[in-house]
Enzyme design. Structure first.
Site, PDB file in Angstrom:
ATOM      1  N   GLN A   1       0.830  -1.198   0.000  1.00 47.60           N
ATOM      2  CA  GLN A   1       0.000   0.000   0.000  1.00 47.60           C
ATOM      3  C   GLN A   1       0.867   1.251   0.000  1.00 47.60           C
ATOM      4  O   GLN A   1       2.073   1.197   0.212  1.00 47.60           O
ATOM      5  CB  GLN A   1      -0.897   0.004   1.239  1.00 47.60           C
TER       6      GLN A   1
ATOM      7  N   HIS B   1     -11.320   4.355  18.506  1.00 51.12           N
ATOM      8  CA  HIS B   1     -10.643   3.215  19.134  1.00 51.12           C
ATOM      9  C   HIS B   1     -11.266   2.831  20.477  1.00 51.12           C
ATOM     10  O   HIS B   1     -11.311   1.647  20.819  1.00 51.12           O
ATOM     11  CB  HIS B   1      -9.153   3.528  19.267  1.00 51.12           C
TER      12      HIS B   1
ATOM     13  N   ASP C   1      -1.272   0.639  13.446  1.00 56.51           N
ATOM     14  CA  ASP C   1      -0.873   1.920  14.050  1.00 56.51           C
ATOM     15  C   ASP C   1      -0.779   1.839  15.571  1.00 56.51           C
ATOM     16  O   ASP C   1      -0.310   2.782  16.219  1.00 56.51           O
ATOM     17  CB  ASP C   1      -1.842   3.035  13.649  1.00 56.51           C
TER      18      ASP C   1
ATOM     19  N   ASP D   1      -0.708  -7.829  11.499  1.00 61.04           N
ATOM     20  CA  ASP D   1      -0.895  -6.819  10.458  1.00 61.04           C
ATOM     21  C   ASP D   1      -0.016  -7.196   9.274  1.00 61.04           C
ATOM     22  O   ASP D   1       1.152  -7.548   9.451  1.00 61.04           O
ATOM     23  CB  ASP D   1      -0.526  -5.424  10.971  1.00 61.04           C
TER      24      ASP D   1
ATOM     25  N   ASP E   1      -0.687 -12.313   6.630  1.00 59.35           N
ATOM     26  CA  ASP E   1      -2.072 -12.253   6.180  1.00 59.35           C
ATOM     27  C   ASP E   1      -2.989 -12.771   7.292  1.00 59.35           C
ATOM     28  O   ASP E   1      -2.743 -13.833   7.881  1.00 59.35           O
ATOM     29  CB  ASP E   1      -2.235 -13.110   4.924  1.00 59.35           C
ATOM     30  N   ALA E   2      -4.058 -12.036   7.577  1.00 61.65           N
ATOM     31  CA  ALA E   2      -4.941 -12.384   8.697  1.00 61.65           C
ATOM     32  C   ALA E   2      -5.584 -13.758   8.508  1.00 61.65           C
ATOM     33  O   ALA E   2      -5.695 -14.542   9.467  1.00 61.65           O
ATOM     34  CB  ALA E   2      -6.023 -11.310   8.853  1.00 61.65           C
TER      35      ALA E   2
ATOM     36  N   ASP F   1      -9.610  -4.690  13.194  1.00 58.05           N
ATOM     37  CA  ASP F   1      -9.429  -3.272  12.823  1.00 58.05           C
ATOM     38  C   ASP F   1      -8.797  -3.211  11.436  1.00 58.05           C
ATOM     39  O   ASP F   1      -7.700  -2.687  11.253  1.00 58.05           O
ATOM     40  CB  ASP F   1      -8.539  -2.593  13.875  1.00 58.05           C
TER      41      ASP F   1
END
Length: 513
Positions: A241, A271, A295, A314, A348-349, A366
């Site tokens: 990205q 959050h 983040d 993530d 990868d989730a 998230d």
């Protein structure tokens, strides 16, 4: 009598080398166009499909047009010069138009058609030149082999080397320069057979491209300054990205692929609403899983509770590294990544959930909005069913689910999907699903979905001290939906049909396109 193998001339070697080089450049332009359209127009699967189809069709037109080129040598040189300009300035022009006027679809596809036509002319012209110079044992499949080999090299290099190290702007100009190098060497190799006009045009083109490369960083800075309201303190293209961080005084914003992820002025609202309802409804949560949230803001909120272990998964290591180490960004999450209870896994989730055997008391999702098939699969019934196998008895899962105002049907599709997910602890029964929403000024009205294995005895939350926003009355109001955002009919999202993507794109386009 022994037959001597035909001697291959330097001109033949050059033409086959040129075939390889122009194939590399052509596919890079196609990938840049597809990436740009995905970034700027949304729905990456749709845009990649459009770009691929239009580019291939344009190449077919170019192959047909090549028959009308009387002399293939000057024709090939002109095609390379024009490709160097149109392909080379593809990304700078599209980014500039997006920054200044916001409309890029027509110019993007117009330039793509031009690049496709010029690229389609290359192989037929090279084949004609090879025949003209009397190449012994000339076989058209040899030319195609070099062409396909170049396409392979480009497709492998684009995500691994080109985007991370050059970025789209510089890559576009660099491969425009490659086409011009091919043009220049062809002019030299076949000097005497090509007129003065292509040489003059080549000199102008090489000067413009050289100037563009020299000023590429400035072009990027000026364009990004126009795109974003605040000063840019970090910008980098990763294999996954485009990451951009902006700042105005003490206000910091994160953008991924030009979509805002948080604004430090109001991120606490998002959050706190994401994390604390799930954490507050589960008795004594100890082992927590966060999917996305690189983040560290959701992590910061989780660590307000007396947890024993937190696993954060993530995909992009650059994001988690940035928010772990950057002196201006790590304080935003209270240096949460330094906590010894935290384990960061860049993966990868789906793959992580599929392979882990740990059981988690609370799972917090998230992830970015489901605007393409890659993300939509992480909002599917199949993924949710797999995920619930990793939730401990009495546990809960919560996900951000987009805006019930801007993408109303998409939001309720997520709710429907959770309601259609089986409960592993009560076969034949569903989960207890609780939709709620809050106002986050940076995003608008924003929705969440909470699913528990068991029906909570009470919906009162056990909240930690020091929260800036969430309290009992706010939580009660969050579960009430006004008439313009209340439940509506929507299909369950599945990996078979990905209904959610269309709902999401249609909803946002209704408001903002």
């Amino acid at each position: 009598m022994t037959q001597t193998a035909p001697r291959v001339s330097p001109r033949e070697v050059w033409l086959l080398t040129a075939t390889f080089l122009v194939a590399v450049a052509g596919l890079i332009y196609e990938l840049i166009a597809a990436t740009l359209s995905s970034y700027l127009l949304g729905d990456s699967v749709r845009q990649f499909s459009f770009v691929l189809g239009i580019f291939l069709a344009s190449m077919g037109v170019g192959a047909w047009v090549s028959r009308f080129v009387r002399d293939p040598l000057p024709g090939f040189a002109w095609a390379q010069i024009l490709l160097g300009l149109v392909g080379g300035f593809l990304a700078p022009v599209i980014f500039a138009l997006y920054a200044w006027i916001g409309a890029v679809a027509l110019p993007l596809y117009t330039m793509l058609v031009g690049i496709g036509i010029l690229s389609g002319m290359e192989i037929p012209l090279i084949a004609r030149v090879l025949k003209e110079i009397g190449a012994p044992e000339f076989r058209f499949e040899n030319v195609l082999s070099f062409d396909y080999l170049g396409a392979l090299v480009a497709s492998l290099a684009f995500p691994v080397l080109i985007v991370p190290h050059l970025g789209l702007m510089s890559a576009s100009l660099a491969f425009g320069a490659l086409n011009l190098v091919v043009a220049g060497l062809s002019l030299w190799v076949f000097r005497g057979r090509i007129g003065v006009a292509p040489l003059a045009a080549w000199l102008v083109a090489i000067c413009l491209t050289g100037l563009g490369l020299w000023q590429s960083e400035r072009i990027v800075s000026v364009t990004e300054a126009q795109l974003y309201e605040d000063d840019i303190i970090f910008s980098e293209a990763t294999p996954y990205q485009q990451i951009t961080v902006t700042r105005f005084r003490d206000r910091v914003r994160l953008f991924l692929d030009h979509s805002i992820q948080f604004d430090s002025y109001d991120e606490h609202r998002y959050h706190e609403a994401l994390v604390h309802p799930a954490m507050g409804l589960v008795p004594a949560p100890r082992n927590i899983l966060i999917l996305g949230g690189g983040d560290g803001m959701a992590l910061r909120e989780v660590l307000r509770h007396p947890v024993e272990a937190v696993t954060l998964v993530d995909l992009d290591p650059r994001v988690t590294d940035l928010f772990s180490d950057h002196p201006e960004l790590a304080p935003l999450n209270d240096h949460s990544f330094d906590d010894p209870r935290v384990e960061v896994i860049n993966r990868d989730a789906w793959r992580f959930v599929e392979e882990t055997r740990d059981a988690f008391d609370v799972v917090i999702i998230d992830l970015p909005d489901p605007k393409n098939l890659t993300l939509s699969k992480l909002y599917s019934r199949e993924f949710y069913a797999l995920l619930m196998e990793r939730v401990a008895a009495g546990g809960a899962v919560v996900t951000q689910a987009g805006s019930p105002l801007y993408a109303r049907q998409a939001y309720w599709s997520v709710v429907e999907t959770w309601e259609a997910t089986r409960n592993p602890y009560a076969p034949g029964e569903g989960l207890n699903v609780l939709p709620y929403h809050e106002l986050v000024p940076a995003f608008g009205d924003w929705g969440f979905v909470l699913a528990t294995v068991e029906d909570p005895a009470s919906l009162e939350l056990d909240l930690p001290e020091g929260l800036a926003f969430l309290n009992g009355p706010v939580w009660a109001a969050a579960r009430v939906f006004g008439s313009d955002v209340e439940r509506m009919a929507a299909r369950v999202n599945s990996v078979r049909d990905h209904a959610l993507v269309a709902y999401y794109v249609d909803g946002w386009e209704k408001w903002f396109r």
